[in-house]
Design a protein around this motif. Structure first.
Motif, PDB file in Angstrom:
ATOM      1  N   LEU A   4      11.404   5.852  -1.232  1.00  0.00           N
ATOM      2  CA  LEU A   4      10.089   6.064  -0.628  1.00  0.00           C
ATOM      3  C   LEU A   4       9.031   5.676  -1.650  1.00  0.00           C
ATOM      4  CD1 LEU A   4      10.757   9.635   0.787  1.00  0.00           C
ATOM      5  CD2 LEU A   4      10.607   7.532   2.128  1.00  0.00           C
ATOM      6  N   SER A   5       7.950   5.014  -1.201  1.00  0.00           N
ATOM      7  CA  SER A   5       6.895   4.635  -2.145  1.00  0.00           C
ATOM      8  C   SER A   5       5.521   4.874  -1.531  1.00  0.00           C
ATOM      9  CB  SER A   5       7.024   3.168  -2.557  1.00  0.00           C
ATOM     10  OG  SER A   5       6.710   2.321  -1.472  1.00  0.00           O
ATOM     11  N   LEU A   6       4.556   5.154  -2.410  1.00  0.00           N
ATOM     12  CA  LEU A   6       3.169   5.338  -2.006  1.00  0.00           C
ATOM     13  C   LEU A   6       2.283   4.747  -3.085  1.00  0.00           C
ATOM     14  CD1 LEU A   6       0.860   6.601  -0.288  1.00  0.00           C
ATOM     15  CD2 LEU A   6       1.142   8.661  -1.681  1.00  0.00           C
ATOM     16  N   ASP A   7       1.341   3.883  -2.700  1.00  0.00           N
ATOM     17  CA  ASP A   7       0.373   3.291  -3.616  1.00  0.00           C
ATOM     18  C   ASP A   7      -1.030   3.642  -3.159  1.00  0.00           C
ATOM     19  OD1 ASP A   7       2.450   2.043  -4.888  1.00  0.00           O
ATOM     20  OD2 ASP A   7       1.878   0.018  -4.337  1.00  0.00           O
ATOM     21  N   LEU A   8      -1.926   3.777  -4.124  1.00  0.00           N
ATOM     22  CA  LEU A   8      -3.349   3.900  -3.856  1.00  0.00           C
ATOM     23  C   LEU A   8      -4.027   2.793  -4.645  1.00  0.00           C
ATOM     24  CD1 LEU A   8      -3.740   7.762  -4.188  1.00  0.00           C
ATOM     25  CD2 LEU A   8      -3.622   6.423  -2.085  1.00  0.00           C
ATOM     26  N   ALA A   9      -4.754   1.935  -3.928  1.00  0.00           N
ATOM     27  CA  ALA A   9      -5.404   0.781  -4.565  1.00  0.00           C
ATOM     28  C   ALA A   9      -6.910   0.968  -4.553  1.00  0.00           C
ATOM     29  CB  ALA A   9      -5.026  -0.497  -3.831  1.00  0.00           C
ATOM     30  N   PHE A  10      -7.530   0.585  -5.662  1.00  0.00           N
ATOM     31  CA  PHE A  10      -8.974   0.686  -5.829  1.00  0.00           C
ATOM     32  C   PHE A  10      -9.520  -0.685  -6.237  1.00  0.00           C
ATOM     33  CE2 PHE A  10      -7.106   4.786  -6.525  1.00  0.00           C
ATOM     34  CZ  PHE A  10      -7.930   5.645  -5.819  1.00  0.00           C
ATOM     35  N   PRO A  11      -9.718  -1.602  -5.256  1.00  0.00           N
ATOM     36  CA  PRO A  11     -10.236  -2.925  -5.591  1.00  0.00           C
ATOM     37  C   PRO A  11     -11.733  -2.886  -5.870  1.00  0.00           C
ATOM     38  CG  PRO A  11      -9.857  -2.742  -3.233  1.00  0.00           C
ATOM     39  CD  PRO A  11      -9.385  -1.458  -3.854  1.00  0.00           C
ATOM     40  N   ARG A  12     -12.184  -3.772  -6.741  1.00  0.00           N
ATOM     41  CA  ARG A  12     -13.604  -3.844  -7.100  1.00  0.00           C
ATOM     42  C   ARG A  12     -14.462  -4.236  -5.904  1.00  0.00           C
ATOM     43  NH1 ARG A  12     -16.083  -7.168 -12.028  1.00  0.00           N
ATOM     44  NH2 ARG A  12     -13.923  -7.017 -12.607  1.00  0.00           N
ATOM     45  N   ASP A  13     -13.953  -5.105  -5.057  1.00  0.00           N
ATOM     46  CA  ASP A  13     -14.759  -5.679  -3.984  1.00  0.00           C
ATOM     47  C   ASP A  13     -14.489  -5.089  -2.598  1.00  0.00           C
ATOM     48  OD1 ASP A  13     -12.218  -6.649  -3.726  1.00  0.00           O
ATOM     49  OD2 ASP A  13     -12.800  -8.741  -3.490  1.00  0.00           O
TER      50      ASP A  13
END
Length: 189
Positions: free
Chosen positions: A103-112
């Motif tokens: 199982l995987s979970l990502d949280l992404a915080f892109p600049r744009d």
């Protein structure tokens, strides 16, 4: 204003990186990039990618937490126009409740763009010593199903591993924009 003429656009990135295990549970990696982009004029810059991973066991279950930052660096400058690189920071984690299930979970915080989640799961069955098959399901929070009519944001995939070779297929729908079929072939050595 001239409308004719010729130009040959191109983009190139040269990357040198290092990654390694620093302790029994901690890994670190870094990559340096040189980026050269050309349309009619050239723009060049440098950037750094870096990441760290922590491998633990929670109540006897393998757990991994990681953080990565990509494209930290300068702007591409075409004449007087400055364009920042698409930097983002990601936090990810995986949990393996059974040896064949991930199982995987990502949280992404892109600049744009706005932050978004992504998650996935993979089930693997070992058929023989050097033969295995996998089934995968994923969700990408960048894609908003409300923006696209039809199925979007989810993906489904299958794969096979045979004596160091991996072949994978994924179906990624984008609503009204249609479907993407992704194939990959890899050799591990």
């Amino acid at each position: 204003v001239d409308t004719g003429g010729e130009f040959t656009p191109r983009d190139a990135a040269f990357i040198a990186g290092w990654g390694g295990t620093l302790t029994e549970v901690f890994d670190l990696g870094i990559a340096l990039k040189f980026i050269d982009s050309r349309i009619t004029a050239a723009a060049k810059t440098g950037a750094v990618d870096a990441g760290a991973r922590l491998r633990l066991e929670l109540l006897g279950i393998p757990y991994t937490a990681a953080v990565a930052a990509r494209n930290m660096g300068g702007d591409l400058r075409f004449h007087e126009q400055h364009d920042p690189l698409p930097m983002d920071i990601r936090f990810g984690q995986t949990l393996r409740p059974f040896s064949h299930w991930l199982l995987s979970l990502d949280l992404a915080f892109p600049r744009d763009n706005a932050p978004y989640p992504a998650f996935g799961t993979e089930f693997t069955a070992q058929l023989e010593k050097e033969v295995g098959v996998s089934a995968r399901l994923g969700y990408d929070g960048r894609v908003s199903p409300s923006d696209l009519d039809g199925v979007a944001a989810f993906s489904v995939g299958v794969g096979a591993a045979i004596k160091g070779w991996n072949i994978d297929y994924a179906w990624v729908p984008f609503g009204d924009l249609g479907h993407t079929h992704r194939f990959s072939l890899a050799l591990r050595f």
